[in-house]
Design a protein around this motif. Structure first.
Motif, PDB file in Angstrom:
ATOM      1  N   PHE A 367       0.827  -1.209   0.000  1.00 41.33           N
ATOM      2  CA  PHE A 367       0.000   0.000   0.000  1.00 41.33           C
ATOM      3  C   PHE A 367       0.865   1.265   0.000  1.00 41.33           C
ATOM      4  O   PHE A 367       0.552   2.256   0.657  1.00 41.33           O
ATOM      5  N   GLY A 368       1.965   1.222  -0.728  1.00 39.42           N
ATOM      6  CA  GLY A 368       2.827   2.385  -0.877  1.00 39.42           C
ATOM      7  C   GLY A 368       3.761   2.638   0.289  1.00 39.42           C
ATOM      8  O   GLY A 368       4.532   3.604   0.271  1.00 39.42           O
ATOM      9  N   LYS A 369       3.720   1.774   1.309  1.00 39.73           N
ATOM     10  CA  LYS A 369       4.568   1.965   2.482  1.00 39.73           C
ATOM     11  C   LYS A 369       5.642   0.878   2.527  1.00 39.73           C
ATOM     12  O   LYS A 369       5.374  -0.280   2.220  1.00 39.73           O
ATOM     13  N   GLN A 370       6.847   1.272   2.923  1.00 44.39           N
ATOM     14  CA  GLN A 370       7.934   0.308   3.027  1.00 44.39           C
ATOM     15  C   GLN A 370       7.686  -0.658   4.175  1.00 44.39           C
ATOM     16  O   GLN A 370       7.371  -0.262   5.289  1.00 44.39           O
ATOM     17  N   VAL A 371       7.812  -1.961   3.874  1.00 43.21           N
ATOM     18  CA  VAL A 371       7.629  -2.994   4.895  1.00 43.21           C
ATOM     19  C   VAL A 371       8.978  -3.499   5.380  1.00 43.21           C
ATOM     20  O   VAL A 371       9.196  -3.684   6.577  1.00 43.21           O
ATOM     21  N   VAL A 372       9.868  -3.768   4.444  1.00 47.64           N
ATOM     22  CA  VAL A 372      11.175  -4.289   4.791  1.00 47.64           C
ATOM     23  C   VAL A 372      12.172  -3.853   3.725  1.00 47.64           C
ATOM     24  O   VAL A 372      11.806  -3.642   2.564  1.00 47.64           O
ATOM     25  N   GLU A 373      13.418  -3.677   4.129  1.00 43.95           N
ATOM     26  CA  GLU A 373      14.466  -3.287   3.190  1.00 43.95           C
ATOM     27  C   GLU A 373      15.680  -4.186   3.390  1.00 43.95           C
ATOM     28  O   GLU A 373      16.070  -4.498   4.525  1.00 43.95           O
ATOM     29  N   LYS A 374      16.263  -4.588   2.277  1.00 47.71           N
ATOM     30  CA  LYS A 374      17.494  -5.373   2.309  1.00 47.71           C
ATOM     31  C   LYS A 374      18.570  -4.605   1.556  1.00 47.71           C
ATOM     32  O   LYS A 374      18.340  -4.159   0.431  1.00 47.71           O
ATOM     33  N   VAL A 375      19.732  -4.423   2.161  1.00 44.14           N
ATOM     34  CA  VAL A 375      20.830  -3.679   1.542  1.00 44.14           C
ATOM     35  C   VAL A 375      22.031  -4.608   1.398  1.00 44.14           C
ATOM     36  O   VAL A 375      22.450  -5.252   2.378  1.00 44.14           O
ATOM     37  N   GLU A 376      22.557  -4.708   0.176  1.00 46.81           N
ATOM     38  CA  GLU A 376      23.698  -5.566  -0.111  1.00 46.81           C
ATOM     39  C   GLU A 376      24.789  -4.761  -0.813  1.00 46.81           C
ATOM     40  O   GLU A 376      24.505  -3.822  -1.551  1.00 46.81           O
ATOM     41  N   THR A 377      26.021  -5.165  -0.583  1.00 44.21           N
ATOM     42  CA  THR A 377      27.167  -4.516  -1.211  1.00 44.21           C
ATOM     43  C   THR A 377      27.896  -5.542  -2.073  1.00 44.21           C
ATOM     44  O   THR A 377      28.072  -6.695  -1.665  1.00 44.21           O
ATOM     45  N   GLU A 378      28.290  -5.119  -3.277  1.00 49.29           N
ATOM     46  CA  GLU A 378      28.979  -6.038  -4.183  1.00 49.29           C
ATOM     47  C   GLU A 378      30.164  -5.331  -4.824  1.00 49.29           C
ATOM     48  O   GLU A 378      30.068  -4.159  -5.227  1.00 49.29           O
ATOM     49  N   TYR A 379      31.261  -6.069  -4.939  1.00 46.81           N
ATOM     50  CA  TYR A 379      32.487  -5.532  -5.539  1.00 46.81           C
ATOM     51  C   TYR A 379      32.640  -6.052  -6.970  1.00 46.81           C
ATOM     52  O   TYR A 379      32.081  -7.088  -7.335  1.00 46.81           O
ATOM     53  N   ALA A 380      33.405  -5.323  -7.756  1.00 45.86           N
ATOM     54  CA  ALA A 380      33.559  -5.658  -9.172  1.00 45.86           C
ATOM     55  C   ALA A 380      34.498  -6.839  -9.364  1.00 45.86           C
ATOM     56  O   ALA A 380      35.448  -7.034  -8.606  1.00 45.86           O
ATOM     57  N   ARG A 381      34.194  -7.610 -10.414  1.00 49.06           N
ATOM     58  CA  ARG A 381      35.086  -8.676 -10.859  1.00 49.06           C
ATOM     59  C   ARG A 381      35.305  -8.488 -12.354  1.00 49.06           C
ATOM     60  O   ARG A 381      34.348  -8.517 -13.133  1.00 49.06           O
ATOM     61  N   PHE A 382      36.548  -8.270 -12.768  1.00 44.01           N
ATOM     62  CA  PHE A 382      36.834  -8.014 -14.183  1.00 44.01           C
ATOM     63  C   PHE A 382      36.778  -9.326 -14.955  1.00 44.01           C
ATOM     64  O   PHE A 382      37.445 -10.296 -14.624  1.00 44.01           O
ATOM     65  N   GLU A 383      35.952  -9.326 -16.012  1.00 43.31           N
ATOM     66  CA  GLU A 383      35.764 -10.544 -16.792  1.00 43.31           C
ATOM     67  C   GLU A 383      35.261 -10.181 -18.194  1.00 43.31           C
ATOM     68  O   GLU A 383      34.317  -9.412 -18.340  1.00 43.31           O
ATOM     69  N   GLY A 384      35.924 -10.719 -19.209  1.00 43.18           N
ATOM     70  CA  GLY A 384      35.467 -10.499 -20.586  1.00 43.18           C
ATOM     71  C   GLY A 384      35.487  -9.048 -21.017  1.00 43.18           C
ATOM     72  O   GLY A 384      34.632  -8.626 -21.803  1.00 43.18           O
ATOM     73  N   GLY A 385      36.425  -8.274 -20.507  1.00 42.38           N
ATOM     74  CA  GLY A 385      36.542  -6.893 -20.938  1.00 42.38           C
ATOM     75  C   GLY A 385      35.621  -5.926 -20.229  1.00 42.38           C
ATOM     76  O   GLY A 385      35.569  -4.751 -20.592  1.00 42.38           O
ATOM     77  N   ARG A 386      34.879  -6.391 -19.222  1.00 44.28           N
ATOM     78  CA  ARG A 386      34.047  -5.462 -18.461  1.00 44.28           C
ATOM     79  C   ARG A 386      33.998  -5.934 -17.009  1.00 44.28           C
ATOM     80  O   ARG A 386      34.418  -7.039 -16.667  1.00 44.28           O
ATOM     81  N   PHE A 387      33.438  -5.083 -16.144  1.00 43.25           N
ATOM     82  CA  PHE A 387      33.365  -5.387 -14.724  1.00 43.25           C
ATOM     83  C   PHE A 387      31.990  -5.984 -14.404  1.00 43.25           C
ATOM     84  O   PHE A 387      30.953  -5.391 -14.751  1.00 43.25           O
ATOM     85  N   LEU A 388      31.996  -7.152 -13.781  1.00 42.21           N
ATOM     86  CA  LEU A 388      30.763  -7.844 -13.434  1.00 42.21           C
ATOM     87  C   LEU A 388      30.474  -7.715 -11.942  1.00 42.21           C
ATOM     88  O   LEU A 388      31.388  -7.707 -11.117  1.00 42.21           O
TER      89      LEU A 388
END
Length: 464
Positions: A367-388
């Motif tokens: 109903f337009g209101k936040q119930v729960v939030e999940k926050v994740e952090t991810e670091y880059a991995r260089f692969e195939g000429g770009r960062f994944l």
């Protein structure tokens, strides 16, 4: 991105004269005609012209793309009006182009701006072609200089007589005819797309794509044969320089969503797992896929938190090309046991030309209101000429698991959809170090009624 597997390319659209003042173009997709006809003509009056810049200063790439599509759909017809066969209303060509731009991008361009743009492009194209005709074509008698040279000689060039005929014919063509003739000789980035209702289920009520005219019937004898013979070489037609995913997927120049899935998995035997996908985005994107349709962010912002870091607040901060909407038709048809041992997870993969640390915030809203939030952090991995960046098998929160289980227990799908009307997810990817919004995706849901599993449709969020 959904495609219509039954669509096929129609033949060039015919036209018929309707008296002496109008022409009728049957065969246009009905939903495009209906959408175009809904606007009030006053929106495109010349006194509504965008302030603060000349006509050439307001042709951004997405508007130019829609302009080129409209050129292919609506042929030049002089002072005659064009009748859309579905509702019989008559429009000038420039107004139809302006209406099409409004439909495709949500941006208003006036009839005068369209006319001015056509004239500027025609003058530019005329100078370009004249220069190439004069510079690169040998005069009569000079073709002997190219004898024996691979790729050169009379077969590679128009001769002087053809050149003069082409120049004379072009001088007699109107600006609209020049622009339309040259536009139809270039490969287009994508065909025009048809517009169903936003909440329409994919595969229902879809119509064929409208393709450009192979030859423009209104040019008549003023279209020189010699011009057509050499135009591709003279105009330097090339393959699209932008990647296929640009404008067709959840992506900006800094970050692109490669795949996204939410699933449940259960181990049946020591080496056997049963996996069911609730929703999924992924697969190759090609130039034949339509560009994303626009949806005004104000249509959906009340389904998400309105306070700080809500959709409205984030959109105003921008960058606005980073905002997308996904409509999921989720597949809840699974017989995986609800007993302990089942794993509910989410996997998402992003790619970027930049090495950075991203932060992914996923907010579940009711109903337009936040119930729960999940926050994740991810670091880059260089692969195939770009960062994944891969958030692999991220566990669903307990709230989401319980929500899915309770939803599955409802006896009818209309009841499930009634619940899902007030259930949304807002996912925001930011650069952890700078705080810049890289991608913001709003998810809304219904239950899939298809035998082919989960489906989805992606839109770009805009604001006029």
């Amino acid at each position: 991105m959904e495609t219509n597997g039954n669509s096929r390319s129609p033949q060039p659209l015919p036209y018929t004269m309707h008296g002496t003042d109008a022409v009728r173009i049957p065969g246009l997709a009905a939903d495009i005609s209906q959408q175009i006809a809904k606007y009030d003509s006053s929106e495109f009056d010349d006194d509504k012209e965008v302030q603060g810049g000349d006509a050439e200063g307001v042709w951004a790439p997405e508007i130019e793309q829609s302009f080129q599509e409209a050129l292919a759909i609506y042929p030049p017809c002089g002072r005659r009006k064009i009748i859309l066969s579905d509702e019989g209303k008559m429009y000038g060509r420039n107004e139809l182009i302006a209406r099409y731009i409004k439909l495709r991008t949500g941006k208003t361009r006036t009839r005068k701006q369209v006319s001015s743009h056509i004239q500027v492009l025609a003058r530019r194209k005329l100078r370009e072609i004249q220069a190439k005709l004069k510079t690169h074509l040998p005069t009569l008698g000079e073709d002997r200089l190219y004898h024996g040279v691979p790729g050169q000689g009379p077969t590679s060039y128009l001769d002087a007589a053809q050149r003069e005929k082409a120049l004379q014919s072009m001088q007699q063509m109107s600006s609209a005819q020049i622009v339309s003739a040259t536009a139809n000789m270039h490969p287009r980035m994508a065909p025009p797309v048809t517009y169903g209702g936003f909440w329409q289920h994919p595969g229902l009520g879809q119509t064929q794509d409208v393709k450009p005219f192979a030859q423009n019937p209104f040019l008549g004898e003023k279209t020189p044969t010699s011009l057509g013979m050499g135009m591709s070489a003279l105009t330097g037609a090339t393959q699209p320089t932008s990647p296929a995913w640009q404008g067709r997927s959840i992506a900006t120049q800094k970050l692109r969503l490669v795949e996204f899935s939410a699933f449940v998995e259960q181990q049946r035997e020591p080496e056997t797992y049963n996996k069911h996908l609730f929703v999924q985005i992924g697969g190759p994107v090609t130039y034949s896929d339509p560009l994303l349709e626009p949806v005004d962010v104000r249509q959906i912002q009340d389904k998400f938190p309105e306070k700080k870091e809500g959709l409205k607040d984030l959109y105003e901060k921008g960058p606005q090309d980073a905002f997308f909407l996904v409509k999921f038709w989720a597949d809840l048809n699974t017989n995986i046991s609800e007993d302990t041992g089942a794993f509910y997870g989410v996997t998402s993969t992003y790619e970027s030309p930049e090495n950075m640390t991203i932060q992914c915030s996923t907010k579940v809203c009711s109903f337009g209101k936040q119930v729960v939030e999940k926050v994740e952090t991810e670091y880059a991995r260089f692969e195939g000429g770009r960062f994944l960046y891969k958030l692999h098998r991220s566990p669903m929160c307990e709230y989401m698991i319980n929500f899915i289980l309770k939803l599955k227990h409802l006896p009818e799908k209309y009841m499930m959809n009634s619940v899902l009307e007030n259930f949304t997810i807002l996912q925001v990817i930011t650069n952890r170090d700078t705080g810049e919004t890289l991608l913001c995706t709003a998810y809304v849901f219904e239950v899939s009624t298809s035998d082919h599993g989960a489906q989805h449709h992606i839109y770009k969020l805009v604001k006029e």
